[in-house]
Design an enzyme around this catalytic site. Structure first.
Site, PDB file in Angstrom:
ATOM      1  N   LYS A  31       0.846  -1.193   0.000  1.00 13.92           N
ATOM      2  CA  LYS A  31       0.000   0.000   0.000  1.00 13.92           C
ATOM      3  C   LYS A  31       0.875   1.234   0.000  1.00 13.92           C
ATOM      4  CE  LYS A  31      -3.236   2.601   2.923  1.00 13.92           C
ATOM      5  NZ  LYS A  31      -2.322   3.714   3.211  1.00 13.92           N
ATOM      6  N   ASP A  56      -3.489   4.257  -2.590  1.00 12.05           N
ATOM      7  CA  ASP A  56      -4.480   4.900  -1.724  1.00 12.05           C
ATOM      8  C   ASP A  56      -4.338   6.412  -1.812  1.00 12.05           C
ATOM      9  OD1 ASP A  56      -6.460   5.237   0.171  1.00 12.05           O
ATOM     10  OD2 ASP A  56      -5.111   4.935   1.871  1.00 12.05           O
ATOM     11  N   LEU A  57      -4.842   6.995  -2.899  1.00 10.38           N
ATOM     12  CA  LEU A  57      -4.732   8.437  -3.115  1.00 10.38           C
ATOM     13  C   LEU A  57      -6.001   9.185  -2.745  1.00 10.38           C
ATOM     14  CD1 LEU A  57      -2.798   8.506  -6.517  1.00 10.38           C
ATOM     15  CD2 LEU A  57      -1.892   8.559  -4.174  1.00 10.38           C
ATOM     16  N   LYS A  58      -7.100   8.474  -2.503  1.00  9.59           N
ATOM     17  CA  LYS A  58      -8.362   9.085  -2.076  1.00  9.59           C
ATOM     18  C   LYS A  58      -8.726  10.282  -2.956  1.00  9.59           C
ATOM     19  CE  LYS A  58      -7.895   7.691   2.780  1.00  9.59           C
ATOM     20  NZ  LYS A  58      -6.506   7.176   2.779  1.00  9.59           N
ATOM     21  N   LEU A  59      -8.862  10.055  -4.244  1.00  8.44           N
ATOM     22  CA  LEU A  59      -9.169  11.129  -5.183  1.00  8.44           C
ATOM     23  C   LEU A  59     -10.526  11.750  -4.866  1.00  8.44           C
ATOM     24  CD1 LEU A  59      -8.003   9.342  -8.448  1.00  8.44           C
ATOM     25  CD2 LEU A  59      -6.714  10.956  -7.035  1.00  8.44           C
ATOM     26  N   HIS A  60     -10.577  13.074  -4.921  1.00  6.21           N
ATOM     27  CA  HIS A  60     -11.809  13.796  -4.570  1.00  6.21           C
ATOM     28  C   HIS A  60     -11.769  15.153  -5.262  1.00  6.21           C
ATOM     29  CE1 HIS A  60     -14.746  15.101  -1.105  1.00  6.21           C
ATOM     30  NE2 HIS A  60     -15.246  15.277  -2.309  1.00  6.21           N
ATOM     31  N   ASP A  61     -12.494  15.259  -6.361  1.00  3.72           N
ATOM     32  CA  ASP A  61     -12.505  16.506  -7.118  1.00  3.72           C
ATOM     33  C   ASP A  61     -13.714  16.456  -8.052  1.00  3.72           C
ATOM     34  OD1 ASP A  61     -11.637  18.929  -8.502  1.00  3.72           O
ATOM     35  OD2 ASP A  61      -9.631  18.477  -7.739  1.00  3.72           O
ATOM     36  N   PRO A 104     -15.840  15.599 -11.378  1.00  5.35           N
ATOM     37  CA  PRO A 104     -15.756  14.332 -12.102  1.00  5.35           C
ATOM     38  C   PRO A 104     -14.688  14.284 -13.186  1.00  5.35           C
ATOM     39  CG  PRO A 104     -18.049  14.905 -11.714  1.00  5.35           C
ATOM     40  CD  PRO A 104     -17.238  16.077 -11.250  1.00  5.35           C
ATOM     41  N   THR A 120     -11.907  15.960 -13.514  1.00  3.80           N
ATOM     42  CA  THR A 120     -10.552  15.954 -12.971  1.00  3.80           C
ATOM     43  C   THR A 120     -10.189  14.588 -12.403  1.00  3.80           C
ATOM     44  OG1 THR A 120     -10.641  18.320 -12.476  1.00  3.80           O
ATOM     45  CG2 THR A 120      -9.034  17.014 -11.247  1.00  3.80           C
ATOM     46  N   THR A 127     -11.444   7.083   9.240  1.00  2.00           N
ATOM     47  CA  THR A 127     -11.370   6.490  10.579  1.00  2.00           C
ATOM     48  C   THR A 127     -10.871   7.474  11.632  1.00  2.00           C
ATOM     49  OG1 THR A 127      -9.204   5.575   9.985  1.00  2.00           O
ATOM     50  CG2 THR A 127     -11.107   4.115   9.785  1.00  2.00           C
ATOM     51  N   ARG A 172      -5.429  -1.895  14.722  1.00  2.00           N
ATOM     52  CA  ARG A 172      -4.365  -1.748  15.704  1.00  2.00           C
ATOM     53  C   ARG A 172      -4.232  -3.053  16.498  1.00  2.00           C
ATOM     54  NH1 ARG A 172      -3.305   1.766  12.905  1.00  2.00           N
ATOM     55  NH2 ARG A 172      -2.919   3.970  13.339  1.00  2.00           N
ATOM     56  N   GLN A 223      -6.390   7.602  15.089  1.00  2.00           N
ATOM     57  CA  GLN A 223      -7.535   6.788  14.688  1.00  2.00           C
ATOM     58  C   GLN A 223      -8.564   6.750  15.814  1.00  2.00           C
ATOM     59  OE1 GLN A 223      -7.694   5.806  11.714  1.00  2.00           O
ATOM     60  NE2 GLN A 223      -5.708   5.227  10.907  1.00  2.00           N
ATOM     61  N   ARG A 235       1.117   2.221  10.565  1.00  2.00           N
ATOM     62  CA  ARG A 235       2.142   2.563  11.547  1.00  2.00           C
ATOM     63  C   ARG A 235       2.544   1.434  12.490  1.00  2.00           C
ATOM     64  NH1 ARG A 235      -0.748   8.169  12.914  1.00  2.00           N
ATOM     65  NH2 ARG A 235      -2.439   6.964  11.977  1.00  2.00           N
TER      66      ARG A 235
END
Length: 221
Positions: free
Chosen positions: A21, A47-52, A54, A56, A109, A170, A179, A200
């Protein structure tokens, strides 16, 4: 970042991880070519969590073909049009048989009810997760990213079809850090997670490969 890359590969080499990851920190610092080099043929959870908007998001997904991720994340809160655009981009960008799973992040989370309310969402966390989960799957997402506390709710609402990828893991005795909604690896597995995400507790352990192997042993037991 070189140490982080070595840690990632060590955990996989120890046969303790199903995939590597990499997220915002490594990708922003080192770039996509470094992501490809570190993955080096191993399954990659990007895991880039794209949010913009549509268009883009769709264009961003088009630029990711060269790293061939096995999983790719977007934010469900981007809305139906964004999720649908992401799905079209995945289908059009990647060759048949090599399409990554498109995963929609529900509620981070690190957020609890109070933090969620501060953003203007009056629903409690569980209701918001299910609402976003339904939206994302109906718009074309293959699965969801959720805390372990919402696994059973999503299974009840959506069945066994969506892939559930679960951070906020964890091992017993580990610090929670930032978290808020966490479980141990075994608890998340028992609740119905398809994949668990452990960061972590592995990357900051004195012996990362041994920490990953211990988690794998807990899951096997």
């Amino acid at each position: 970042m070189e140490a982080e890359a070595a840690t990632l590969r060590a955990s996989v080499a120890a046969h303790a991880s199903a995939m590597v990851k990499m997220g915002l920190e490594f990708t922003y610092a080192q770039g996509l070519e470094a992501v490809r080099e570190v993955a080096d043929g191993l399954p990659l959870f990007l895991d880039l969590k794209l949010h913009d908007i549509p268009n883009t998001v769709a264009s961003a997904i088009g630029s990711l073909a060269r790293v061939r991720p096995a999983m790719l994340t977007i934010h469900a809160s981007g809305g139906r049009a964004m999720i649908a655009a992401a799905r079209r981009a995945v289908d059009e960008t990647f060759p048949e048989g090599a399409r990554p799973l498109l995963l929609a992040v529900t509620v981070l989370t690190s957020l609890d009810a109070e933090a969620l309310h501060e953003t203007g969402v009056e629903s409690d966390v569980a209701d918001q997760v299910v609402r976003l989960g339904r939206l994302a799957v109906s718009a074309g997402a293959d699965g969801l990213v959720c805390s372990p506390h919402e696994i059973r709710l999503l299974r009840e609402a959506l069945g066994d079809g969506p892939v559930l990828v679960v951070p906020g893991i964890r091992p017993a005795g580990s610090a929670a850090g930032d978290q808020k909604r966490i479980m141990t690896p075994a608890q998340a597995h028992a609740a119905g997670a398809d994949y668990i995400v452990v960061g972590r507790p592995i990357t900051r352990a004195p012996d990362p490969a041994a920490a990953a192997a211990a988690i794998a042993a807990e899951l096997s037991a």
